[in-house]
Write an enzyme that holds these catalytic residues in place. Sequence first.
Site, short mmCIF file in Angstrom:
data_model
loop_
_atom_site.label_atom_id
_atom_site.label_comp_id
_atom_site.label_asym_id
_atom_site.label_seq_id
_atom_site.Cartn_x
_atom_site.Cartn_y
_atom_site.Cartn_z
N GLY A 12 1.04 -1.14 -0.02
CA GLY A 12 -0.46 0.09 -0.12
C GLY A 12 0.82 1.58 -0.06
O GLY A 12 1.84 1.48 -0.82
N CYS A 33 5.96 -5.09 0.10
CA CYS A 33 6.26 -3.90 -0.55
C CYS A 33 6.05 -2.78 0.54
O CYS A 33 7.43 -2.86 1.49
CB CYS A 33 4.92 -3.47 -1.78
SG CYS A 33 5.41 -2.31 -2.12
N HIS A 59 5.37 -8.28 -3.70
CA HIS A 59 3.67 -8.89 -3.62
C HIS A 59 3.82 -10.77 -3.65
O HIS A 59 2.79 -10.67 -4.72
CB HIS A 59 2.59 -8.00 -4.26
CG HIS A 59 2.46 -6.63 -3.44
ND1 HIS A 59 2.08 -5.93 -3.02
CD2 HIS A 59 3.29 -5.41 -4.58
CE1 HIS A 59 1.85 -4.48 -3.09
NE2 HIS A 59 3.21 -4.74 -3.90
N GLU A 91 1.29 -12.27 -2.68
CA GLU A 91 0.33 -12.60 -2.65
C GLU A 91 -1.33 -12.16 -3.94
O GLU A 91 -2.36 -13.29 -3.64
CB GLU A 91 -0.99 -11.77 -1.57
CG GLU A 91 -1.26 -9.74 -2.16
CD GLU A 91 -0.22 -9.21 -2.08
OE1 GLU A 91 -0.23 -7.99 -2.28
OE2 GLU A 91 1.53 -9.28 -1.95
#
Length: 203
Positions: free
Chosen positions: A52, A84, A184, A186
């Site tokens: 984010g 991140c 990332h 995910e």
Amino acid sequence: MSTPSSLTIGVLALQGDVREHRAMLEQCGVSAVGVRRPEELAQVDGLVIPGGESTTIGKLAGIFGLLEPIRAALRDGLPAYGTCAGMIMLADAIEGGTADQQTFGGIDVVVRRNGFGRQVDSFEAVVDFSPSWHDHFDYPATFIRAPYVEKVGDGVEVAATVTDEQGDRIVAVRQGRLLATSFHPEITGDTRIHELFVELVRS
């Protein structure tokens, strides 16, 4: 020793890919819950800090009363995994941050915020993920406005690097029960790094 199914891992639910991280953790056989309040933090065996905007995550953590509780939990040994912006939040020091930027800290590294550039500079690369507690494997990593680690302390293990025109960049580190990656995992559908974090929590 706890089995994976008996673990509850929280995902800091202030910003970022919360749903995606929860889905990956559930595929690893653990219960995954969102964490937005100190009382929810107190119920988890480990914590994932999603990507984010790191400055926003720090501000929201203060607003929700989580900044100091998370710092204290990490000092007390709570396992955590930052991706991140989550890597930035776990760093003890930042380059390229704002003057008032807050982090949780815990990993003795200096992280370069937006080290690989802006959103338009996002890229994919296969990294050799080589943690000391597990066999190495190639991982398809996605970097989005990603940071990298500029400097590591004596107690920090480098688990992965990528090479650009400036040389090797550190993109995954571990210190004790804290793990961080620039990329990332995910969004890849590949659960292997989440599985490694579950292993850290379980141990």
